[in-house]
Every structure is written in C-alpha cells, then in structure tokens.
Design a protein around this motif. Sequence first.
Motif, PDB file in Angstrom:
ATOM      1  N   CYS A  72      -7.963  -1.220   0.229  1.00  0.00           N
ATOM      2  CA  CYS A  72      -8.438   0.186   0.016  1.00  0.00           C
ATOM      3  C   CYS A  72      -7.786   1.157   1.085  1.00  0.00           C
ATOM      4  O   CYS A  72      -8.347   1.158   2.329  1.00  0.00           O
ATOM      5  CB  CYS A  72     -10.107   0.251   0.169  1.00  0.00           C
ATOM      6  SG  CYS A  72     -10.790  -0.787  -0.974  1.00  0.00           S
ATOM      7  N   PRO A  73      -6.540   1.832   0.541  1.00  0.00           N
ATOM      8  CA  PRO A  73      -6.069   2.702   1.623  1.00  0.00           C
ATOM      9  C   PRO A  73      -6.949   3.620   2.373  1.00  0.00           C
ATOM     10  O   PRO A  73      -7.801   4.423   1.524  1.00  0.00           O
ATOM     11  CB  PRO A  73      -4.800   3.124   0.775  1.00  0.00           C
ATOM     12  CG  PRO A  73      -4.567   2.504  -0.544  1.00  0.00           C
ATOM     13  CD  PRO A  73      -6.100   1.983  -0.781  1.00  0.00           C
ATOM     14  N   LYS A  74      -6.552   3.821   3.467  1.00  0.00           N
ATOM     15  CA  LYS A  74      -7.309   4.612   4.424  1.00  0.00           C
ATOM     16  C   LYS A  74      -8.727   4.659   4.428  1.00  0.00           C
ATOM     17  O   LYS A  74      -9.328   5.608   4.749  1.00  0.00           O
ATOM     18  CB  LYS A  74      -6.710   6.154   3.931  1.00  0.00           C
ATOM     19  CG  LYS A  74      -5.274   6.361   3.919  1.00  0.00           C
ATOM     20  CD  LYS A  74      -4.671   6.346   5.185  1.00  0.00           C
ATOM     21  CE  LYS A  74      -3.194   6.543   5.359  1.00  0.00           C
ATOM     22  NZ  LYS A  74      -2.594   6.426   6.476  1.00  0.00           N
ATOM     23  N   ARG A  75      -9.194   3.684   4.247  1.00  0.00           N
ATOM     24  CA  ARG A  75     -10.729   3.361   4.236  1.00  0.00           C
ATOM     25  C   ARG A  75     -11.330   3.370   5.734  1.00  0.00           C
ATOM     26  O   ARG A  75     -10.712   2.784   6.549  1.00  0.00           O
ATOM     27  CB  ARG A  75     -11.253   2.172   3.332  1.00  0.00           C
ATOM     28  CG  ARG A  75     -12.512   1.862   3.272  1.00  0.00           C
ATOM     29  CD  ARG A  75     -12.908   0.657   2.157  1.00  0.00           C
ATOM     30  NE  ARG A  75     -14.378   0.189   2.504  1.00  0.00           N
ATOM     31  CZ  ARG A  75     -14.557  -0.631   3.205  1.00  0.00           C
ATOM     32  NH1 ARG A  75     -13.844  -1.394   4.009  1.00  0.00           N
ATOM     33  NH2 ARG A  75     -16.078  -1.094   3.202  1.00  0.00           N
ATOM     34  N   ARG A 104      -1.810   6.323  -1.686  1.00  0.00           N
ATOM     35  CA  ARG A 104      -3.273   6.114  -0.783  1.00  0.00           C
ATOM     36  C   ARG A 104      -4.546   6.411  -1.974  1.00  0.00           C
ATOM     37  O   ARG A 104      -5.461   6.388  -1.525  1.00  0.00           O
ATOM     38  CB  ARG A 104      -3.157   7.068   0.119  1.00  0.00           C
ATOM     39  CG  ARG A 104      -3.058   8.794  -0.261  1.00  0.00           C
ATOM     40  CD  ARG A 104      -3.059   9.701   0.882  1.00  0.00           C
ATOM     41  NE  ARG A 104      -4.184   9.836   1.689  1.00  0.00           N
ATOM     42  CZ  ARG A 104      -4.402  10.231   2.800  1.00  0.00           C
ATOM     43  NH1 ARG A 104      -3.295  10.891   3.459  1.00  0.00           N
ATOM     44  NH2 ARG A 104      -5.566  10.246   3.257  1.00  0.00           N
ATOM     45  N   GLU A 116      -9.035  -1.471   5.633  1.00  0.00           N
ATOM     46  CA  GLU A 116      -8.159  -1.258   4.500  1.00  0.00           C
ATOM     47  C   GLU A 116      -8.200  -2.833   3.567  1.00  0.00           C
ATOM     48  O   GLU A 116      -7.944  -2.661   2.357  1.00  0.00           O
ATOM     49  CB  GLU A 116      -6.670  -0.710   4.541  1.00  0.00           C
ATOM     50  CG  GLU A 116      -6.426   0.346   5.131  1.00  0.00           C
ATOM     51  CD  GLU A 116      -5.133   0.923   5.176  1.00  0.00           C
ATOM     52  OE1 GLU A 116      -4.668   1.880   5.158  1.00  0.00           O
ATOM     53  OE2 GLU A 116      -4.389   0.135   5.715  1.00  0.00           O
ATOM     54  N   LEU A 174       0.898  -1.266  -0.134  1.00  0.00           N
ATOM     55  CA  LEU A 174       0.036   0.028  -0.201  1.00  0.00           C
ATOM     56  C   LEU A 174       0.749   1.156   0.104  1.00  0.00           C
ATOM     57  O   LEU A 174       0.556   2.269  -0.650  1.00  0.00           O
ATOM     58  CB  LEU A 174      -1.065  -0.149   1.203  1.00  0.00           C
ATOM     59  CG  LEU A 174      -2.096  -0.855   1.344  1.00  0.00           C
ATOM     60  CD1 LEU A 174      -3.042  -0.916   2.356  1.00  0.00           C
ATOM     61  CD2 LEU A 174      -2.871  -0.628  -0.168  1.00  0.00           C
TER      62      LEU A 174
END
Length: 449
Positions: free
Chosen positions: A71-74, A27, A78, A22
């Motif tokens: 999914c970065p910073k979800r 991001r 993630e 990641l």
Amino acid sequence: MAVNTLSALDQSEYGKRRRRLLKMVGRKSAVLVPATTEIIRNNDNPYPFRQSSDFLYLTGLNEPDALLVLCPKRADGEVILFVHPYDPERARWDGPRAGLEGAKRVYGADQAFALDELDDVLPELLLGYERITLPFSDHELMLNTLGWLDTLRKKSRGGVVPPQNLKDLAEPLHELRLIKSPVEIAKMRRAASISAQAHRTAAAAIAEGMYEYELAADLQRIFHQHHGEASFAPIVACGANACVLHYRANEARLESGQLVLIDAGAEIEHYAGDITRVWPVDGKFTKPQRAVYELVLKAQMAAIDEIRPGASFDAPHEAAVRVIQQGLIELGLIPQAVDGAPNSEGYKRFFMHRTGHWLGLDVHDVGKYKIDGQWREFEPGMVVTVEPGIYIDAAEDIPTAYRGIGVRIEDDVLVTPKGVDILTHEVPKTVEDIEAFMNDCKVRHRLDA
C-alpha cells in the motif's frame, strides 16, 4: 516446515525489490501478491511445497496461503503480510511457521495479520487507491478481490470511492524479474555449478547395461547433497529416445553404440540451472554421431556469439538456424533449394524448437520476448539458455547411419555489459573433451575395481 531465516543481505534485497515494484505501479495502486496453496498428492499427503516465484521474489517467505499487500504511502506502513499464525500444536506435526511476529521481524512486514482476518481487514486497506495490481492468472484471488470491492461499494460513505480498475501484476513484476541483481547472479552461478557437477557425476557413471533412471538418480543425489532439488524432471534419453523432446520415462537400458542425452538442472535457493549434454555410451562417438554433434555445437557457438547488449533476442536463433540448415544439406538430410539457397523450411523436421528461453526463479522464466511486436534487445543482467538441437527420426527416407540420433547442447548464458558469461562452462562440450573425460572415467573405474 521450518521457518527459513533471511540474512541481512537478503532482507535488503527483498526490500529493494518491493520498492522498485511500487515505483513502477505508482502511488495510486495497491498491490496483491499471493503465495501458493499446498497441493494434495494423494489422500492427506501433500506434494513437496514449491512457493510461487512472484511471492518468493518479493518476500523470501516459503509458506503456503500467505498474501502480500503493498500500500504505497500508507501511514501505518506500506508492507502488509497475511499469514498463518504460529500454532505450537501444528508446529509439533509440520514444524514452526513464521507467525505474525516473524512476518514483521524476519520478512520485513510493517504489519501482519492472521489469514482468517483477511475479509475484515483487506477491504479497508484498499480504500483510497484508484486501482489494484494483482495476478490475473490467479482466478481465486480475482474473484475474492471483486467480492472485497463489492463490500467496499456497499459500505462506502463520505465520498470515499473504492478502487475502480484492476491491473495485471505480471507486466511490471515480470519485467523486474527479467533483469537479475548481483545477489541473484551469485545464486544462479551456484545453481549452474552444482548442475555441472551433477552432469559430470552422471556422465562418469555411464556404462552399457545401465538404465536411464540410474543416471537420473545420480543427478538427483548431487542436487540433494547441496540442499537443492531438480529445477525440472530430469531427461535421460538414450538412443532414439533423445528424439523425444520432453522424454520423461527414463526407463530404457543403455546399449553399446548409443548416445545418451541428459537434460537436467539443479534448483538451488530457488534459482534454476539448465544444462544439456550428449555422451557416447562407449566413450567415443561414431563418425555419423560426431558429424551431427559437431553441427549442433557449431550452431550453439554461432548463437552465443550473437548475444550482447543491444542485440535482438531472435539473433541467436537465426544464427543457429543458418548453421543447421547448411549442415543438414551437407549431411544429405535436406535438399538444396533450386536457386542454391538453403531450404528455408526443411530444417524444421529436425530442429523444431527455439534456441533458448529466459532462466531464473523458474526454469522457463518470466519476461516478454517481444515488445510491441518486435523482438526485444538483450540487456546486462538477463540470463538465457542457448540450446539448439537436431533430432533425426528413423523414417525410411533417412540414411541408416543417422537414424535415431538426437543431439541437444545447452548452456546458461549471462548477458554482461561487454558480452556474455557462460555460467555452465564446467561441463565438457567439445567432442575431444567429452571423449577424454569419459576415457579418464573408465581408467579410474578399472583402477578402482
């Protein structure tokens, strides 16, 4: 198919790998990593399942058809896994699967969904990202992703724009896989050691009148005794068969006076070993066989001496070529150039392949050999095979004594901060050690008879 559980060490390792990936993609990119689909061998009987190495590297989950989404910073997590739900009736036939709970509890997913929810859930996960990183080599996933993006474009409201770009997952992920962690190195040491044990076992059984497939069975027995399998179809090639680089038939009868080339490795915990050795059926090399063998060994040692951090990947090959060129001239197999320099191309008739390849989850592991057109440099944590060879055909212009001799010597080499660590050192390699080993085996056979 039983659920494979992960140790705390393995769970931590997979988490580190996902976080590193990641960080590399940034991001603004969602990541899709598919598992392998089960392949039918005949009628309704599948081939033994082998997971995608990329998916395995990031999850440890050994089940077909799953999909990892990062999914970065979800806010809701993630790490998302789409998997087959647990089905008690299916488990009765094929064994249990991880299911949605196992995907979270064992394999580190923040959320898990059933595979039949993919078309409904996945498009929403992609909203808010500028690009999607996925394997371009997976054509089915590429087509599905284009469909999901089309769905998002048709549904987009309020200025929310779906991802506009696709990026190939191979570039960042395969660079990660190229440098092995301490956990991976420990597994590769074990794969190398078991591969070495299998080679010693097969060599100890060599006798005139055996068939190549019997030696292949000895190799496979050792692999399976250690809960492993072959990292590739073993090559057992006696006589001139050794001059066929990817010989697979393994059906010839061993004859007195021949050499037997064995190229095989164990896959243990999905990590590959890869060793090649050559053994005289009678336990002793003839003079021509010894001359060719020692030339290949000299080339291999010269190649290994070139491996160190900062050295070019091409340096071992060039070193092996220099030795083999000069040796073939001295054997009378290629002519000296008019100006006294080695024949620059003549050696390729007898040595037609590169000297090594990356090794890891795949026997021909991933990772670029060149960066911007230049050979890359070795770094600590890389694992490479070193395997020069000489293959002499039976053409009329070849001296009779050398016809049909095929020799390849291969070891698995870890690049360390100070140089190298030969992982496959447990198999005899010098002429003296090979002949002593085979003589000891013959003595034991006579005593046991």
